[in-house]
Every structure is written in structure tokens, then in C-alpha cells.
Design an enzyme around this catalytic site. Structure first.
Site, PDB file in Angstrom:
ATOM      1  N   ASP A 173       2.686  -5.963   7.467  1.00 56.05           N
ATOM      2  CA  ASP A 173       1.477  -5.148   7.538  1.00 56.05           C
ATOM      3  C   ASP A 173       0.301  -6.112   7.339  1.00 56.05           C
ATOM      4  O   ASP A 173       0.173  -6.742   6.276  1.00 56.05           O
ATOM      5  CB  ASP A 173       1.522  -4.068   6.452  1.00 56.05           C
ATOM      6  CG  ASP A 173       0.328  -3.129   6.509  1.00 56.05           C
ATOM      7  OD1 ASP A 173      -0.735  -3.548   7.009  1.00 56.05           O
ATOM      8  OD2 ASP A 173       0.437  -1.985   6.020  1.00 56.05           O
ATOM      9  N   ARG A 221     -12.670  -4.279  -7.294  1.00 59.27           N
ATOM     10  CA  ARG A 221     -12.218  -5.092  -6.153  1.00 59.27           C
ATOM     11  C   ARG A 221     -13.408  -5.465  -5.270  1.00 59.27           C
ATOM     12  O   ARG A 221     -14.257  -4.622  -4.972  1.00 59.27           O
ATOM     13  CB  ARG A 221     -11.190  -4.252  -5.378  1.00 59.27           C
ATOM     14  CG  ARG A 221     -10.462  -4.977  -4.301  1.00 59.27           C
ATOM     15  CD  ARG A 221      -9.378  -4.089  -3.691  1.00 59.27           C
ATOM     16  NE  ARG A 221      -9.934  -2.997  -2.895  1.00 59.27           N
ATOM     17  CZ  ARG A 221      -9.282  -2.376  -1.911  1.00 59.27           C
ATOM     18  NH1 ARG A 221      -8.038  -2.711  -1.636  1.00 59.27           N
ATOM     19  NH2 ARG A 221      -9.846  -1.395  -1.234  1.00 59.27           N
ATOM     20  N   PHE A 264       0.856  -1.183   0.000  1.00 57.77           N
ATOM     21  CA  PHE A 264       0.000   0.000   0.000  1.00 57.77           C
ATOM     22  C   PHE A 264       0.898   1.241   0.000  1.00 57.77           C
ATOM     23  O   PHE A 264       1.865   1.306   0.766  1.00 57.77           O
ATOM     24  CB  PHE A 264      -0.915  -0.014   1.226  1.00 57.77           C
ATOM     25  CG  PHE A 264      -2.010   1.003   1.154  1.00 57.77           C
ATOM     26  CD1 PHE A 264      -3.095   0.819   0.307  1.00 57.77           C
ATOM     27  CD2 PHE A 264      -1.949   2.157   1.908  1.00 57.77           C
ATOM     28  CE1 PHE A 264      -4.112   1.757   0.228  1.00 57.77           C
ATOM     29  CE2 PHE A 264      -2.966   3.107   1.833  1.00 57.77           C
ATOM     30  CZ  PHE A 264      -4.038   2.900   0.990  1.00 57.77           C
ATOM     31  N   TYR A 273     -10.152  -1.201  11.109  1.00 55.99           N
ATOM     32  CA  TYR A 273     -11.412  -0.752  10.489  1.00 55.99           C
ATOM     33  C   TYR A 273     -11.827  -1.584   9.281  1.00 55.99           C
ATOM     34  O   TYR A 273     -12.862  -1.338   8.696  1.00 55.99           O
ATOM     35  CB  TYR A 273     -11.340   0.740  10.100  1.00 55.99           C
ATOM     36  CG  TYR A 273     -10.094   1.165   9.351  1.00 55.99           C
ATOM     37  CD1 TYR A 273      -9.864   0.778   8.044  1.00 55.99           C
ATOM     38  CD2 TYR A 273      -9.143   1.975   9.964  1.00 55.99           C
ATOM     39  CE1 TYR A 273      -8.730   1.162   7.359  1.00 55.99           C
ATOM     40  CE2 TYR A 273      -7.999   2.369   9.300  1.00 55.99           C
ATOM     41  CZ  TYR A 273      -7.793   1.960   7.989  1.00 55.99           C
ATOM     42  OH  TYR A 273      -6.657   2.344   7.322  1.00 55.99           O
ATOM     43  N   LYS A 274     -11.018  -2.557   8.894  1.00 55.05           N
ATOM     44  CA  LYS A 274     -11.398  -3.376   7.733  1.00 55.05           C
ATOM     45  C   LYS A 274     -12.144  -4.621   8.226  1.00 55.05           C
ATOM     46  O   LYS A 274     -13.282  -4.518   8.660  1.00 55.05           O
ATOM     47  CB  LYS A 274     -10.149  -3.744   6.926  1.00 55.05           C
ATOM     48  CG  LYS A 274      -9.419  -2.540   6.328  1.00 55.05           C
ATOM     49  CD  LYS A 274      -8.212  -3.004   5.540  1.00 55.05           C
ATOM     50  CE  LYS A 274      -7.305  -1.851   5.133  1.00 55.05           C
ATOM     51  NZ  LYS A 274      -7.858  -1.007   4.088  1.00 55.05           N
TER      52      LYS A 274
HETATM   53  C1  LIG Z   1      -1.829  -2.195   3.721  1.00 57.32           C
HETATM   54  C2  LIG Z   1      -2.171  -0.824   4.238  1.00 57.32           C
HETATM   55  N1  LIG Z   1      -1.234  -0.128   4.902  1.00 57.32           N
HETATM   56  C3  LIG Z   1      -1.500   1.107   5.357  1.00 57.32           C
HETATM   57  C4  LIG Z   1      -2.731   1.701   5.178  1.00 57.32           C
HETATM   58  C5  LIG Z   1      -2.924   3.093   5.712  1.00 57.32           C
HETATM   59  O1  LIG Z   1      -3.642   3.062   6.885  1.00 57.32           O
HETATM   60  P1  LIG Z   1      -4.011   4.381   7.703  1.00 57.32           P
HETATM   61  O2  LIG Z   1      -4.827   5.253   6.801  1.00 57.32           O
HETATM   62  O3  LIG Z   1      -4.826   3.872   8.856  1.00 57.32           O
HETATM   63  O4  LIG Z   1      -2.768   5.037   8.138  1.00 57.32           O
HETATM   64  C6  LIG Z   1      -3.753   0.989   4.505  1.00 57.32           C
HETATM   65  C7  LIG Z   1      -5.124   1.511   4.276  1.00 57.32           C
HETATM   66  O5  LIG Z   1      -5.439   2.617   4.187  1.00 57.32           O
HETATM   67  C8  LIG Z   1      -3.445  -0.294   4.020  1.00 57.32           C
HETATM   68  O6  LIG Z   1      -4.343  -0.995   3.333  1.00 57.32           O
HETATM   69  N1  LIG Z   2      -8.394   4.058   5.294  1.00 56.18           N
HETATM   70  C1  LIG Z   2      -9.174   4.498   4.281  1.00 56.18           C
HETATM   71  C2  LIG Z   2      -9.789   5.740   4.344  1.00 56.18           C
HETATM   72  O1  LIG Z   2      -9.553   6.523   5.435  1.00 56.18           O
HETATM   73  C3  LIG Z   2     -10.601   6.193   3.310  1.00 56.18           C
HETATM   74  C4  LIG Z   2     -10.802   5.378   2.213  1.00 56.18           C
HETATM   75  C5  LIG Z   2     -10.205   4.143   2.110  1.00 56.18           C
HETATM   76  C6  LIG Z   2      -9.359   3.716   3.123  1.00 56.18           C
HETATM   77  C7  LIG Z   2      -8.656   2.444   3.024  1.00 56.18           C
HETATM   78  O2  LIG Z   2      -8.427   1.829   4.012  1.00 56.18           O
HETATM   79  C8  LIG Z   2      -8.219   1.979   1.721  1.00 56.18           C
HETATM   80  C9  LIG Z   2      -7.570   0.637   1.831  1.00 56.18           C
HETATM   81  N2  LIG Z   2      -6.339   0.662   2.591  1.00 56.18           N
HETATM   82  C10 LIG Z   2      -7.311  -0.040   0.511  1.00 56.18           C
HETATM   83  O3  LIG Z   2      -6.869  -1.173   0.521  1.00 56.18           O
HETATM   84  O4  LIG Z   2      -7.559   0.510  -0.534  1.00 56.18           O
END
Ligand SMILES: Cc1ncc(COP(=O)(O)O)c(C=O)c1O
Ligand SMILES: Nc1c(O)cccc1C(=O)C[C@H](N)C(=O)O
Length: 397
Positions: free
Chosen positions: A184, A356, A113, A209-210
Site C-alpha cells: 500500500d 502528525r 491503516f 489525494y495525499k
Molecule cells: C494506508 C492507507 N490505506 C487505505 C486508506 C483508505 O483509503 P480510502 O479511504 O481511499 O479507501 C488510507 C487512507 O484513508 C490509507 O492511509
Molecule cells: N481519506 C480520508 C478521508 O476521506 C477523510 C479524512 C482523512 C482521510 C485520510 O486519508 C486519512 C489518512 N489515510 C491517514 O493517514 O490518516
């Protein structure tokens, strides 16, 4: 055997909606609203500042951390909650780099990510010691582990394709080469069994949150293996990671074990929602989740491939090689997903062309999967994605 009909009843889902986006944001556990209200009115309202002790707010990042620890195969007392996942990535990476001062390479992959990669770039700049972020294709990670590598920074399940890394094998290879591992688990926790202890992972991070359904903005978690607990240096040395926060000393001293990975004030209201979400996991067996998630994913792929020849599977076909999500490639994927959402099936789109779909057995059943495939076929066969109304891009996709 987990009774998925009972778990489904524990979630609120809007009438007529089939929700295949719990891999981005899980739905509302029915008990969460009352739990948050209780925290607001009875705890914050009545206890005021005494809530930190009387209602256990201050200890909750560790208490809930332990409940998450059970779901990811961690030892009790080695997971703590707080902040966002991006922050937790930074902390784990900074600690790992300190533990390998003679090495300069952070190894990651192009399926990670972007925030993980961005945090690594930022940390490299802040350290100013010439570290390199080396990003290879996911299938090349194992071969790229050399004795230059200080740490591997990998997301177990590729957020776009669902491709699964072999956590045990990569951890073994990295450690054989003298490197540390950071996993992660954003797309793993609650999606499939994770065995941090069995794999010997060094660090792990993830969000709640997922698949864990903690709600938008729910706190992230971090795991540090017990063998590193006293040597992992906290780069973000906030007061609640101090050995004695309420001694208000002028200088920082790291707290005991995982406590040092805390930074500042915990998100007390968000933790109430997460607590209600974690209650649902108490009776759930992750091997049942995995079996059912594979069954749902396989059914969806089969239905979609029969009905929608214009879509190309972009996820590994072998279910044991993917997480709990399935992606299809389609040139007009963004508009097609918008058209599908208008039909009551919520998935998401990931650039440049992936539609997705996430499968969370706690609240998605086989009827949902069949109906989702039927509605997707309706969108595709009638070219609903061609309507200009579905082309306009929203800020959050
Ligand atoms: C694999 C991964 N790492 C990091 C993040 C970032 O998380 P956050 O917005 O909670 O910092 C996300 C999703 O947004 C993710 O899917
Ligand atoms: N954390 C998110 C948010 O604050 C807003 C919209 C999406 C997200 C997501 O978590 C996206 C997610 N990590 C992804 O796999 O695309």
C-alpha cells in the site's frame, strides 16, 4: 534539479496557512479548478455521451495510471485508476490469495491503516476458507514470514509514525518463502522514490489525494506485476474489467492485463482534477523530493525539540527510516493540534496521542517549517491546549 519555488506557486494555499497535512489531503493545484470547469462545461456540457470517446474519458484510468506508474517505478501499462483505495486493497488481496490456494495466512502489521485490515477481515469472511489475518508489530514482519504466509499486506510508510518498511528486503524474503507481496503506497506515492520493478513487487495499491494532490475523493490506483497480469483473477468482476464491455455478453471474461482490475464507470470529474495535479509532477525528480523532504523533516524535529520539551518524537529519528512525515507524542495532542490549527498551522492528530505533520516539498519550504515550529512553540509554551474550546472532538480528525 527540481525548482521548488516554482512548484509552490502552482498551488493555492489559504493566506497565512502553513499546510502540514498534505499526507492526508493534498492542497488544490491552481490549474485544477479550470480543468474541472472545462471538463464540466466543454466536455460533459457540449460532448454529452460522446465524451467517453471524443474526450478520452474511457481510456483515462489507464492514461493517468501510466503517469502515476512513472512515479512509483512501474512498467508502462500496468497501473490503472478507479474506485477507492479500500476497494483496490480488496481486489489485490483477493487476486493474491487465489494465486496461493494452498496457504492460509495474510501477514500484516499493527502500523497498517485500519481499512486495509478491515478489508482483509471482510474478504476472509466472504471466502469462508479459513484464512487468518496475522498482525504483528512492524519490526517483526520480516521474522514472521513463514511458509504459511500466502501474502504480505503492508503499507510502506506507517500512517502514524512514518516508519518505513524496507520494501526490497521484505519483498525478497516473502518471495523466497513462496509468498506474494501487496504494497500500500498511500503514504509513499509522491513522498519518496518507489521502485516497484526494482523490488520485484507483486501488487501495489495507493491513493491519489495525499502527496499526489488529486483532491478529496480522487480515485485510487492498482499495480499488478506483468508476470501476474494474465493470472490475477478479478474478484470484483465489473463490466469495465470485462474483455469486451460493449459486447454485453452474459458471462464475465477478464480483460487484458491490468484492464481487468477496472470495475465500473470511472470518476470522470475527479480525474480532471487529478490530471491537473499530475501535470505538476512532470518536471519533478523524486530523488529531489526525498532530499528536500528529509531536510524539512530534520529541520522541524530540531526546532521542535529545542522549543517544545514536552513533546516526544514518535517517528524514527533516522530520516532514512521514515517517510515524509513526523509525529510527536503528547498527552493532550488532540487539543494541542486544534490550538495549533487556530494559529494557522494545519497538521492532524492520530489516536491515542500523536500530533502528525507531513512535509511536501512541492509547496512547503524552510521558512514554513521554521514558522510552523515557532507557532507550535507558542501553543505549547502558553498551554493554549488547555482551553476547553480545543477539547471538543470533530467527526473527522
Ligand atoms: C494506508 C492507507 N490505506 C487505505 C486508506 C483508505 O483509503 P480510502 O479511504 O481511499 O479507501 C488510507 C487512507 O484513508 C490509507 O492511509
Ligand atoms: N481519506 C480520508 C478521508 O476521506 C477523510 C479524512 C482523512 C482521510 C485520510 O486519508 C486519512 C489518512 N489515510 C491517514 O493517514 O490518516
Amino acid at each position: 534539479m527540481t525548482d521548488f519555488a516554482s512548484t509552490k506557486a502552482l498551488f493555492h494555499l489559504p493566506e497565512g496557512v502553513i499546510y502540514l497535512d498534505g499526507n492526508s489531503l493534498g492542497p488544490l493545484p491552481r490549474a485544477a479548478a479550470a480543468r474541472v470547469q472545462h471538463r464540466v462545461q466543454e466536455e460533459w456540457g457540449e460532448l454529452l455521451i460522446t465524451g467517453w470517446n471524443k474526450a478520452g474519458w474511457m481510456a483515462e484510468p489507464g492514461v493517468l495510471g501510466n503517469r502515476i506508474g512513472r512515479l512509483i517505478g512501474a512498467e508502462p501499462g500496468h497501473v490503472v485508476l478507479g474506485d477507492t483505495l479500500s476497494i483496490k486493497v480488496y481486489q489485490a488481496l483477493a487476486a493474491a490469495l487465489e494465486m496461493r490456494p494452498e496457504r492460509r495466512v495474510i501477514l500484516s502489521d499493527s502500523g497498517n491503516f485500519p481499512s486495509d485490515l478491515y478489508m482483509a477481515e471482510g474478504l476472509i469472511k466472504a471466502l469462508g476458507r479459513g484464512h487468518e489475518l496475522r498482525v504483528v508489530a512492524p519490526q517483526e514482519v520480516a521474522g514472521a514470514i513463514t511458509d504459511e504466509v500466502a501474502v504480505t499486506l503492508l503499507t510502506e510508510v506507517d500512517y502514524r509514525t512514518g516508519r518505513l518498511h524496507d520494501m526490497a528486503e521484505i519483498t525478497r524474503r516473502a518471495q523466497d518463502a513462496g509468498a506474494l507481496t501487496i504494497w500500500d503506497l498511500a503514504h509513499s506515492a509522491g513522498a519518496l522514490p518507489v521502485d516497484l520493478v526494482g523490488c520485484g513487487a507483486d501488487f501495489a495499491v495507493g491513493c491519489t489525494y495525499k502527496y499526489l494532490n488529486g483532491g478529496p475523493g480522487a480515485p485510487a490506483f492498482i499495480y499488478v506485476a506483468p508476470r501476474h497480469a494474465t493470472c490475477a483473477a478479478p474478484a470484483l468482476s465489473g463490466w469495465l474489467g470485462h474483455a469486451a464491455p460493449f459486447a454485453f455478453e452474459a458471462a464475465y471474461r477478464p480483460g487484458e492485463g491490468i484492464e481487468r482490475m477496472r470495475v465500473g464507470t470511472p470518476p470522470v470529474l475527479a480525474m480532471a482534477a487529478l490530471e491537473a495535479a499530475l501535470d505538476i509532477w512532470e518536471g519533478v525528480d523524486l530523488t529531489d523530493i526525498r532530499a528536500q523532504s528529509i531536510a524539512l523533516g530534520e529541520m522541524f524535529i530540531a526546532e521542535v525539540e529545542v522549543r517544545c520539551p514536552m513533546l516526544t518524537l514518535a517517528s524514527p529519528r533516522d530520516p532514512s527510516a521514515r517517510g515524509s512525515q513526523v509525529s510527536f507524542q503528547f498527552e493532550h495532542g488532540y487539543a494541542a493540534m486544534q490550538a495549533l490549527i487556530a494559529q494557522g498551522v494545519i497538521g492532524d492528530f492520530r489516536a491515542p496521542d500523536l500530533m502528525r505533520f507531513g512535509f511536501a516539498p512541492l509547496y512547503i519550504d524552510t521558512e514554513d517549517v521554521k514558522e510552523a515550529a515557532r507557532r507550535l512553540a507558542h501553543v505549547m509554551q502558553n498551554r493554549l491546549w488547555g482551553d476547553p474550546v480545543y477539547q471538543a472532538r470533530a467527526t473527522v480528525t
